[in-house]
Design an enzyme around this catalytic site. Structure first.
Site, PDB file in Angstrom:
ATOM      1  N   CYS A 116       0.818  -1.224   0.000  1.00 62.30           N
ATOM      2  CA  CYS A 116       0.000   0.000   0.000  1.00 62.30           C
ATOM      3  C   CYS A 116       0.845   1.265   0.000  1.00 62.30           C
ATOM      4  CB  CYS A 116      -0.950   0.009   1.193  1.00 62.30           C
ATOM      5  SG  CYS A 116      -1.966  -1.468   1.279  1.00 62.30           S
ATOM      6  N   HIS A 256      -3.208   6.904   2.506  1.00 64.62           N
ATOM      7  CA  HIS A 256      -3.663   5.642   1.931  1.00 64.62           C
ATOM      8  C   HIS A 256      -5.066   5.356   2.471  1.00 64.62           C
ATOM      9  CE1 HIS A 256      -4.189   1.567   0.911  1.00 64.62           C
ATOM     10  NE2 HIS A 256      -3.923   1.091   2.112  1.00 64.62           N
ATOM     11  N   ASN A 286     -10.222  -0.415  -0.012  1.00 67.22           N
ATOM     12  CA  ASN A 286      -8.756  -0.289  -0.003  1.00 67.22           C
ATOM     13  C   ASN A 286      -8.209  -0.794  -1.339  1.00 67.22           C
ATOM     14  OD1 ASN A 286      -6.002  -0.648   0.398  1.00 67.22           O
ATOM     15  ND2 ASN A 286      -6.210  -1.532   2.436  1.00 67.22           N
TER      16      ASN A 286
HETATM   17  N1  ACO Z   1     -18.012  -8.759   9.561  1.00 63.26           N
HETATM   18  C1  ACO Z   1     -18.398  -9.000  10.800  1.00 63.26           C
HETATM   19  N2  ACO Z   1     -17.563  -9.341  11.787  1.00 63.26           N
HETATM   20  C2  ACO Z   1     -16.253  -9.411  11.484  1.00 63.26           C
HETATM   21  C3  ACO Z   1     -15.776  -9.159  10.205  1.00 63.26           C
HETATM   22  C4  ACO Z   1     -16.711  -8.838   9.215  1.00 63.26           C
HETATM   23  N3  ACO Z   1     -16.357  -8.574   7.935  1.00 63.26           N
HETATM   24  N4  ACO Z   1     -14.436  -9.300  10.207  1.00 63.26           N
HETATM   25  C5  ACO Z   1     -14.088  -9.626  11.452  1.00 63.26           C
HETATM   26  N5  ACO Z   1     -15.193  -9.702  12.241  1.00 63.26           N
HETATM   27  C6  ACO Z   1     -15.269 -10.023  13.655  1.00 63.26           C
HETATM   28  C7  ACO Z   1     -14.064 -10.729  14.156  1.00 63.26           C
HETATM   29  O1  ACO Z   1     -14.181 -12.114  13.903  1.00 63.26           O
HETATM   30  C8  ACO Z   1     -14.101 -10.419  15.630  1.00 63.26           C
HETATM   31  O2  ACO Z   1     -15.016 -11.289  16.258  1.00 63.26           O
HETATM   32  P1  ACO Z   1     -14.709 -11.888  17.713  1.00 63.26           P
HETATM   33  O3  ACO Z   1     -14.579 -10.675  18.600  1.00 63.26           O
HETATM   34  O4  ACO Z   1     -15.887 -12.730  17.955  1.00 63.26           O
HETATM   35  O5  ACO Z   1     -13.421 -12.617  17.565  1.00 63.26           O
HETATM   36  C9  ACO Z   1     -14.692  -9.016  15.680  1.00 63.26           C
HETATM   37  O6  ACO Z   1     -15.317  -8.797  14.400  1.00 63.26           O
HETATM   38  C10 ACO Z   1     -13.654  -7.942  15.928  1.00 63.26           C
HETATM   39  O7  ACO Z   1     -12.568  -8.181  15.078  1.00 63.26           O
HETATM   40  P2  ACO Z   1     -11.312  -7.258  15.047  1.00 63.26           P
HETATM   41  O8  ACO Z   1     -10.352  -7.777  14.053  1.00 63.26           O
HETATM   42  O9  ACO Z   1     -10.829  -6.984  16.423  1.00 63.26           O
HETATM   43  O10 ACO Z   1     -11.989  -5.930  14.513  1.00 63.26           O
HETATM   44  P3  ACO Z   1     -11.331  -4.532  14.347  1.00 63.26           P
HETATM   45  O11 ACO Z   1     -12.076  -3.510  15.102  1.00 63.26           O
HETATM   46  O12 ACO Z   1      -9.842  -4.584  14.522  1.00 63.26           O
HETATM   47  O13 ACO Z   1     -11.616  -4.229  12.804  1.00 63.26           O
HETATM   48  C11 ACO Z   1     -10.452  -4.373  10.729  1.00 63.26           C
HETATM   49  C12 ACO Z   1     -11.157  -5.126  11.840  1.00 63.26           C
HETATM   50  C13 ACO Z   1     -11.450  -3.449  10.040  1.00 63.26           C
HETATM   51  C14 ACO Z   1      -9.903  -5.374   9.730  1.00 63.26           C
HETATM   52  C15 ACO Z   1      -9.309  -3.536  11.344  1.00 63.26           C
HETATM   53  O14 ACO Z   1      -8.509  -4.329  12.167  1.00 63.26           O
HETATM   54  C16 ACO Z   1      -8.465  -2.897  10.321  1.00 63.26           C
HETATM   55  O15 ACO Z   1      -8.878  -2.015   9.595  1.00 63.26           O
HETATM   56  N6  ACO Z   1      -7.187  -3.299  10.222  1.00 63.26           N
HETATM   57  C17 ACO Z   1      -6.294  -2.761   9.252  1.00 63.26           C
HETATM   58  C18 ACO Z   1      -6.388  -3.665   8.095  1.00 63.26           C
HETATM   59  C19 ACO Z   1      -6.025  -3.066   6.804  1.00 63.26           C
HETATM   60  O16 ACO Z   1      -6.403  -1.968   6.479  1.00 63.26           O
HETATM   61  N7  ACO Z   1      -5.290  -3.844   6.015  1.00 63.26           N
HETATM   62  C20 ACO Z   1      -5.026  -3.533   4.688  1.00 63.26           C
HETATM   63  C21 ACO Z   1      -3.610  -3.488   4.333  1.00 63.26           C
HETATM   64  S1  ACO Z   1      -2.662  -2.449   5.337  1.00 63.26           S
HETATM   65  C22 ACO Z   1      -3.285  -1.030   5.097  1.00 63.26           C
HETATM   66  O17 ACO Z   1      -3.838  -0.823   4.057  1.00 63.26           O
HETATM   67  C23 ACO Z   1      -3.135  -0.002   6.127  1.00 63.26           C
END
Ligand code: ACO
Length: 329
Positions: A116, A256, A286
Protein backbone atom coordinates in the site's frame (compact mmCIF):
# COMPACT_ATOMS: atom_id res chain seq x y z
CA UNK A 1 12.64 24.19 4.18
CA UNK A 2 15.07 21.31 4.08
CA UNK A 3 14.89 20.40 0.40
CA UNK A 4 14.76 22.18 -2.90
CA UNK A 5 11.58 21.52 -4.84
CA UNK A 6 11.99 18.34 -6.86
CA UNK A 7 9.89 16.91 -9.65
CA UNK A 8 6.56 18.49 -10.41
CA UNK A 9 3.18 16.82 -11.04
CA UNK A 10 1.98 17.98 -14.46
CA UNK A 11 -0.93 15.58 -14.95
CA UNK A 12 -2.96 13.00 -13.07
CA UNK A 13 -5.38 10.26 -14.10
CA UNK A 14 -7.38 7.37 -12.71
CA UNK A 15 -9.28 4.31 -13.89
CA UNK A 16 -11.79 2.37 -11.86
CA UNK A 17 -13.83 -0.63 -13.06
CA UNK A 18 -17.57 -0.07 -13.51
CA UNK A 19 -18.57 -3.30 -11.81
CA UNK A 20 -19.25 -2.80 -8.07
CA UNK A 21 -19.41 -4.92 -4.92
CA UNK A 22 -21.52 -3.39 -2.15
CA UNK A 23 -21.76 -4.18 1.55
CA UNK A 24 -25.16 -5.71 0.79
CA UNK A 25 -23.56 -8.00 -1.80
CA UNK A 26 -20.97 -9.08 0.79
CA UNK A 27 -23.73 -9.83 3.32
CA UNK A 28 -24.86 -12.56 0.93
CA UNK A 29 -21.34 -14.01 0.61
CA UNK A 30 -19.99 -14.12 4.20
CA UNK A 31 -21.25 -13.60 7.77
CA UNK A 32 -21.00 -9.80 7.88
CA UNK A 33 -23.24 -6.75 7.90
CA UNK A 34 -23.38 -3.36 6.26
CA UNK A 35 -23.36 -1.81 9.75
CA UNK A 36 -20.19 -3.69 10.86
CA UNK A 37 -18.32 -2.75 7.70
CA UNK A 38 -19.35 0.92 7.79
CA UNK A 39 -18.57 1.33 11.50
CA UNK A 40 -15.17 -0.40 11.38
CA UNK A 41 -13.95 0.85 8.01
CA UNK A 42 -16.23 3.53 6.50
CA UNK A 43 -16.57 1.44 3.32
CA UNK A 44 -19.78 1.00 1.32
CA UNK A 45 -18.73 0.06 -2.22
CA UNK A 46 -15.67 -1.37 -3.97
CA UNK A 47 -15.07 -1.60 -7.72
CA UNK A 48 -14.16 -5.00 -9.14
CA UNK A 49 -12.38 -5.59 -12.43
CA UNK A 50 -14.38 -7.56 -14.97
CA UNK A 51 -12.94 -10.94 -16.03
CA UNK A 52 -10.21 -10.40 -18.61
CA UNK A 53 -9.32 -6.94 -17.28
CA UNK A 54 -5.77 -7.00 -15.90
CA UNK A 55 -3.86 -4.63 -13.66
CA UNK A 56 -2.05 -3.34 -16.75
CA UNK A 57 -5.40 -2.44 -18.38
CA UNK A 58 -6.41 -0.22 -15.45
CA UNK A 59 -2.88 1.18 -15.22
CA UNK A 60 -2.91 1.98 -18.95
CA UNK A 61 -6.18 3.91 -18.73
CA UNK A 62 -4.95 5.87 -15.69
CA UNK A 63 -1.65 6.64 -17.45
CA UNK A 64 -3.41 7.78 -20.63
CA UNK A 65 -5.62 10.10 -18.61
CA UNK A 66 -2.55 11.57 -16.85
CA UNK A 67 -0.76 12.07 -20.17
CA UNK A 68 -3.85 13.73 -21.69
CA UNK A 69 -4.12 16.07 -18.70
CA UNK A 70 -0.46 17.04 -19.18
CA UNK A 71 -0.56 17.21 -22.97
CA UNK A 72 2.32 14.74 -23.23
CA UNK A 73 2.43 11.98 -25.85
CA UNK A 74 3.49 8.36 -25.23
CA UNK A 75 6.74 8.64 -27.18
CA UNK A 76 7.88 11.46 -24.84
CA UNK A 77 7.72 9.19 -21.75
CA UNK A 78 11.22 8.32 -20.44
CA UNK A 79 10.35 6.03 -17.52
CA UNK A 80 7.29 4.11 -16.30
CA UNK A 81 7.33 3.13 -12.63
CA UNK A 82 4.40 0.94 -11.64
CA UNK A 83 3.64 0.16 -8.00
CA UNK A 84 1.60 -3.00 -7.58
CA UNK A 85 1.28 -6.24 -5.61
CA UNK A 86 -1.09 -7.71 -8.20
CA UNK A 87 1.09 -7.93 -11.29
CA UNK A 88 -0.47 -9.35 -14.47
CA UNK A 89 2.07 -12.22 -14.28
CA UNK A 90 5.10 -13.02 -12.07
CA UNK A 91 7.33 -11.65 -14.80
CA UNK A 92 7.80 -9.66 -16.98
CA UNK A 93 6.86 -6.55 -15.08
CA UNK A 94 3.39 -5.12 -15.51
CA UNK A 95 5.00 -1.76 -16.35
CA UNK A 96 6.30 -3.35 -19.58
CA UNK A 97 2.74 -4.28 -20.55
CA UNK A 98 1.68 -0.69 -19.88
CA UNK A 99 4.58 0.52 -22.02
CA UNK A 100 3.40 -1.67 -24.87
CA UNK A 101 -0.28 -0.72 -24.47
CA UNK A 102 0.33 3.04 -24.46
CA UNK A 103 3.09 2.84 -27.07
CA UNK A 104 5.81 4.43 -24.93
CA UNK A 105 8.54 3.06 -27.18
CA UNK A 106 11.28 5.26 -25.73
CA UNK A 107 10.68 4.39 -22.08
CA UNK A 108 12.33 2.18 -19.49
CA UNK A 109 9.63 0.38 -17.51
CA UNK A 110 9.67 -1.53 -14.24
CA UNK A 111 7.52 -2.46 -11.23
CA UNK A 112 8.06 -1.85 -7.55
CA UNK A 113 6.39 -3.84 -4.79
CA UNK A 114 5.90 -1.94 -1.56
CA UNK A 115 2.24 -2.89 -1.07
CA UNK A 116 0.00 0.00 0.00
CA UNK A 117 3.02 2.33 0.28
CA UNK A 118 4.10 1.58 -3.30
CA UNK A 119 3.00 4.89 -4.77
CA UNK A 120 5.03 6.91 -2.22
CA UNK A 121 8.04 4.67 -2.90
CA UNK A 122 7.54 5.32 -6.62
CA UNK A 123 7.37 9.08 -6.10
CA UNK A 124 10.58 9.03 -4.07
CA UNK A 125 12.33 6.99 -6.75
CA UNK A 126 11.13 9.16 -9.63
CA UNK A 127 12.02 12.34 -7.77
CA UNK A 128 15.56 11.06 -7.22
CA UNK A 129 15.86 10.08 -10.89
CA UNK A 130 15.15 13.65 -11.98
CA UNK A 131 18.20 14.77 -10.00
CA UNK A 132 20.37 12.96 -12.56
CA UNK A 133 19.15 15.43 -15.17
CA UNK A 134 18.58 12.58 -17.64
CA UNK A 135 14.78 12.49 -17.64
CA UNK A 136 11.98 14.81 -18.70
CA UNK A 137 8.80 12.74 -18.27
CA UNK A 138 8.28 9.98 -15.72
CA UNK A 139 4.99 8.21 -15.14
CA UNK A 140 4.38 6.89 -11.62
CA UNK A 141 1.38 4.58 -11.47
CA UNK A 142 -0.29 2.69 -8.64
CA UNK A 143 -2.55 -0.08 -9.93
CA UNK A 144 -4.17 -3.13 -8.37
CA UNK A 145 -6.66 -5.87 -9.10
CA UNK A 146 -6.83 -7.04 -5.50
CA UNK A 147 -10.08 -8.91 -6.13
CA UNK A 148 -7.99 -11.69 -7.77
CA UNK A 149 -6.01 -12.30 -4.54
CA UNK A 150 -8.90 -11.73 -2.12
CA UNK A 151 -10.45 -14.73 -0.39
CA UNK A 152 -14.20 -14.20 -0.64
CA UNK A 153 -14.75 -16.88 2.01
CA UNK A 154 -12.73 -14.92 4.63
CA UNK A 155 -14.81 -12.15 6.20
CA UNK A 156 -11.73 -10.71 7.93
CA UNK A 157 -10.28 -9.57 4.62
CA UNK A 158 -12.83 -9.80 1.80
CA UNK A 159 -14.82 -6.76 2.86
CA UNK A 160 -11.77 -4.50 2.65
CA UNK A 161 -10.34 -4.58 -0.85
CA UNK A 162 -11.18 -3.13 -4.26
CA UNK A 163 -9.60 -2.60 -7.68
CA UNK A 164 -8.40 0.55 -9.45
CA UNK A 165 -5.48 2.58 -10.75
CA UNK A 166 -4.12 6.09 -10.46
CA UNK A 167 -1.22 7.79 -12.21
CA UNK A 168 0.82 10.96 -12.10
CA UNK A 169 3.06 12.37 -14.78
CA UNK A 170 6.17 14.09 -13.41
CA UNK A 171 8.47 16.62 -15.03
CA UNK A 172 11.41 18.61 -13.63
CA UNK A 173 10.17 21.38 -11.36
CA UNK A 174 9.79 24.95 -12.56
CA UNK A 175 10.86 26.13 -9.11
CA UNK A 176 7.29 27.13 -8.21
CA UNK A 177 5.62 23.79 -7.55
CA UNK A 178 6.90 20.30 -6.96
CA UNK A 179 7.67 17.53 -4.52
CA UNK A 180 9.08 19.25 -1.44
CA UNK A 181 10.19 16.05 0.27
CA UNK A 182 9.56 12.31 0.54
CA UNK A 183 10.20 9.82 3.34
CA UNK A 184 10.12 6.02 3.16
CA UNK A 185 10.68 3.27 5.76
CA UNK A 186 10.21 -0.48 6.23
CA UNK A 187 10.22 -3.12 8.96
CA UNK A 188 10.61 -6.62 7.53
CA UNK A 189 10.32 -8.19 10.98
CA UNK A 190 6.55 -7.75 10.74
CA UNK A 191 6.16 -9.14 7.22
CA UNK A 192 4.10 -12.14 8.39
CA UNK A 193 1.21 -9.95 9.58
CA UNK A 194 0.09 -9.07 6.05
CA UNK A 195 1.08 -11.49 3.32
CA UNK A 196 0.10 -13.56 0.32
CA UNK A 197 2.15 -16.66 1.14
CA UNK A 198 1.66 -18.63 -2.07
CA UNK A 199 2.88 -18.27 -5.63
CA UNK A 200 6.50 -17.31 -4.93
CA UNK A 201 9.64 -19.39 -4.40
CA UNK A 202 8.69 -20.27 -0.80
CA UNK A 203 5.34 -21.83 -1.66
CA UNK A 204 5.17 -22.26 -5.44
CA UNK A 205 1.73 -22.90 -6.88
CA UNK A 206 0.91 -26.57 -6.32
CA UNK A 207 -2.39 -28.37 -5.76
CA UNK A 208 -1.52 -28.31 -2.05
CA UNK A 209 -0.80 -24.57 -1.75
CA UNK A 210 -3.91 -23.77 -3.77
CA UNK A 211 -6.01 -26.07 -1.54
CA UNK A 212 -4.60 -24.25 1.50
CA UNK A 213 -5.73 -20.96 -0.04
CA UNK A 214 -2.17 -19.60 0.09
CA UNK A 215 -2.74 -17.57 -3.05
CA UNK A 216 -4.92 -15.11 -1.14
CA UNK A 217 -4.21 -12.19 1.21
CA UNK A 218 -3.72 -13.24 4.85
CA UNK A 219 -3.89 -10.54 7.49
CA UNK A 220 -3.80 -10.06 11.26
CA UNK A 221 -6.19 -7.12 11.11
CA UNK A 222 -5.86 -5.86 14.67
CA UNK A 223 -2.03 -5.90 14.59
CA UNK A 224 -1.97 -4.24 11.17
CA UNK A 225 -4.35 -1.59 12.44
CA UNK A 226 -2.17 -0.74 15.44
CA UNK A 227 1.03 -0.60 13.38
CA UNK A 228 -0.66 1.46 10.66
CA UNK A 229 -1.86 4.11 13.12
CA UNK A 230 1.59 4.41 14.73
CA UNK A 231 3.62 4.34 11.50
CA UNK A 232 1.41 6.74 9.54
CA UNK A 233 1.38 9.17 12.46
CA UNK A 234 5.18 8.91 12.68
CA UNK A 235 5.62 9.40 8.91
CA UNK A 236 3.43 12.50 8.93
CA UNK A 237 5.14 13.96 12.01
CA UNK A 238 8.62 13.22 10.67
CA UNK A 239 8.22 14.88 7.28
CA UNK A 240 6.55 17.97 8.72
CA UNK A 241 9.32 18.40 11.28
CA UNK A 242 12.10 17.81 8.73
CA UNK A 243 10.69 20.61 6.60
CA UNK A 244 9.90 23.07 9.38
CA UNK A 245 6.16 22.76 8.78
CA UNK A 246 3.12 21.96 10.94
CA UNK A 247 -0.32 20.56 10.15
CA UNK A 248 -1.52 24.16 9.71
CA UNK A 249 0.69 24.54 6.62
CA UNK A 250 -1.04 21.61 4.88
CA UNK A 251 -4.10 22.37 2.75
CA UNK A 252 -5.02 18.72 2.09
CA UNK A 253 -4.04 15.43 3.70
CA UNK A 254 -4.37 12.40 1.45
CA UNK A 255 -3.52 9.17 3.22
CA UNK A 256 -3.66 5.64 1.93
CA UNK A 257 -7.38 4.81 1.96
CA UNK A 258 -7.42 1.74 4.19
CA UNK A 259 -9.95 2.65 6.80
CA UNK A 260 -11.54 5.90 8.03
CA UNK A 261 -10.39 5.27 11.60
CA UNK A 262 -6.74 5.07 10.47
CA UNK A 263 -7.16 8.18 8.31
CA UNK A 264 -8.70 10.16 11.20
CA UNK A 265 -6.04 9.00 13.68
CA UNK A 266 -3.27 10.18 11.32
CA UNK A 267 -4.92 13.59 10.93
CA UNK A 268 -5.34 13.97 14.71
CA UNK A 269 -1.67 13.14 15.32
CA UNK A 270 -0.53 16.14 13.24
CA UNK A 271 -3.50 18.35 14.16
CA UNK A 272 -4.99 18.59 10.69
CA UNK A 273 -8.67 19.51 10.86
CA UNK A 274 -11.32 17.22 9.34
CA UNK A 275 -12.15 19.60 6.50
CA UNK A 276 -8.57 19.22 5.23
CA UNK A 277 -8.64 15.41 5.17
CA UNK A 278 -9.52 13.56 1.96
CA UNK A 279 -11.44 10.31 2.16
CA UNK A 280 -12.99 8.24 -0.61
CA UNK A 281 -12.73 4.89 1.15
CA UNK A 282 -16.54 4.74 1.13
CA UNK A 283 -16.57 4.50 -2.68
CA UNK A 284 -13.56 2.27 -3.44
CA UNK A 285 -12.48 0.30 -0.35
CA UNK A 286 -8.76 -0.29 0.00
CA UNK A 287 -7.07 -0.30 -3.43
CA UNK A 288 -3.54 -0.60 -2.01
CA UNK A 289 -0.94 1.19 -4.18
CA UNK A 290 -3.71 2.79 -6.26
CA UNK A 291 -5.51 4.54 -3.42
CA UNK A 292 -3.36 7.67 -3.09
CA UNK A 293 -3.06 8.46 -6.83
CA UNK A 294 -6.81 7.88 -7.31
CA UNK A 295 -7.55 10.30 -4.46
CA UNK A 296 -4.99 12.80 -5.75
CA UNK A 297 -6.58 12.77 -9.20
CA UNK A 298 -10.04 13.28 -7.73
CA UNK A 299 -8.86 16.11 -5.49
CA UNK A 300 -7.15 17.92 -8.38
CA UNK A 301 -10.00 17.46 -10.86
CA UNK A 302 -12.63 18.49 -8.26
CA UNK A 303 -10.69 21.64 -7.40
CA UNK A 304 -9.94 20.57 -3.80
CA UNK A 305 -6.27 21.15 -4.56
CA UNK A 306 -5.29 24.45 -6.12
CA UNK A 307 -2.03 25.86 -7.39
CA UNK A 308 0.24 26.75 -4.47
CA UNK A 309 -1.49 24.36 -2.02
CA UNK A 310 0.64 21.98 0.00
CA UNK A 311 -0.66 18.42 -0.01
CA UNK A 312 0.69 15.76 2.35
CA UNK A 313 0.55 12.10 1.30
CA UNK A 314 0.95 9.33 3.91
CA UNK A 315 0.87 5.56 3.44
CA UNK A 316 1.35 2.25 5.23
CA UNK A 317 1.26 -1.31 3.96
CA UNK A 318 2.56 -4.85 3.87
CA UNK A 319 6.26 -5.34 4.50
CA UNK A 320 5.67 -3.42 6.68
CA UNK A 321 6.37 -0.35 4.58
CA UNK A 322 5.35 3.22 5.19
CA UNK A 323 6.14 6.72 4.03
CA UNK A 324 5.05 10.26 3.36
CA UNK A 325 5.47 13.05 0.85
CA UNK A 326 4.72 16.76 0.74
CA UNK A 327 3.86 18.16 -2.66
CA UNK A 328 3.38 21.80 -3.50
CA UNK A 329 0.81 22.02 -6.28
N1 ACO B 1 -18.01 -8.76 9.56
C1 ACO B 1 -18.40 -9.00 10.80
N2 ACO B 1 -17.56 -9.34 11.79
C2 ACO B 1 -16.25 -9.41 11.48
C3 ACO B 1 -15.78 -9.16 10.20
C4 ACO B 1 -16.71 -8.84 9.21
N3 ACO B 1 -16.36 -8.57 7.93
N4 ACO B 1 -14.44 -9.30 10.21
C5 ACO B 1 -14.09 -9.63 11.45
N5 ACO B 1 -15.19 -9.70 12.24
C6 ACO B 1 -15.27 -10.02 13.66
C7 ACO B 1 -14.06 -10.73 14.16
O1 ACO B 1 -14.18 -12.11 13.90
C8 ACO B 1 -14.10 -10.42 15.63
O2 ACO B 1 -15.02 -11.29 16.26
P1 ACO B 1 -14.71 -11.89 17.71
O3 ACO B 1 -14.58 -10.68 18.60
O4 ACO B 1 -15.89 -12.73 17.95
O5 ACO B 1 -13.42 -12.62 17.57
C9 ACO B 1 -14.69 -9.02 15.68
O6 ACO B 1 -15.32 -8.80 14.40
C10 ACO B 1 -13.65 -7.94 15.93
O7 ACO B 1 -12.57 -8.18 15.08
P2 ACO B 1 -11.31 -7.26 15.05
O8 ACO B 1 -10.35 -7.78 14.05
O9 ACO B 1 -10.83 -6.98 16.42
O10 ACO B 1 -11.99 -5.93 14.51
P3 ACO B 1 -11.33 -4.53 14.35
O11 ACO B 1 -12.08 -3.51 15.10
O12 ACO B 1 -9.84 -4.58 14.52
O13 ACO B 1 -11.62 -4.23 12.80
C11 ACO B 1 -10.45 -4.37 10.73
C12 ACO B 1 -11.16 -5.13 11.84
C13 ACO B 1 -11.45 -3.45 10.04
C14 ACO B 1 -9.90 -5.37 9.73
C15 ACO B 1 -9.31 -3.54 11.34
O14 ACO B 1 -8.51 -4.33 12.17
C16 ACO B 1 -8.47 -2.90 10.32
O15 ACO B 1 -8.88 -2.02 9.60
N6 ACO B 1 -7.19 -3.30 10.22
C17 ACO B 1 -6.29 -2.76 9.25
C18 ACO B 1 -6.39 -3.67 8.10
C19 ACO B 1 -6.02 -3.07 6.80
O16 ACO B 1 -6.40 -1.97 6.48
N7 ACO B 1 -5.29 -3.84 6.02
C20 ACO B 1 -5.03 -3.53 4.69
C21 ACO B 1 -3.61 -3.49 4.33
S1 ACO B 1 -2.66 -2.45 5.34
C22 ACO B 1 -3.28 -1.03 5.10
O17 ACO B 1 -3.84 -0.82 4.06
C23 ACO B 1 -3.14 0.00 6.13
Amino acid sequence: MKHELGAKIVGTGRAVPENTLTNEDLEKMVDTSDEWIRERTGMKVRHIAEPGVDTSDLATRAAENAMAAAGVTATEIDVIILATITADVQFPSTACYVQQKIGAVNAAAFDIAAACSGFIYGLQLANSMFLSGKYKNILVIGAEVLSRITDYTDRNTCVLFGDGAGAVLLQPTDGQSGIIDTYIKSDGRLSHLLIMPGGGTRNPATYETIDQRMNYIKMEGREVFKSAVTAMGDAATHILKENGLTGKDIQLLITHQANNRIIEATARRVKISKDKVYSNVEHYGNTSAASIPIALDEAIRDGRLKRGDKCMLVAFGGGFTWGSAIVQM
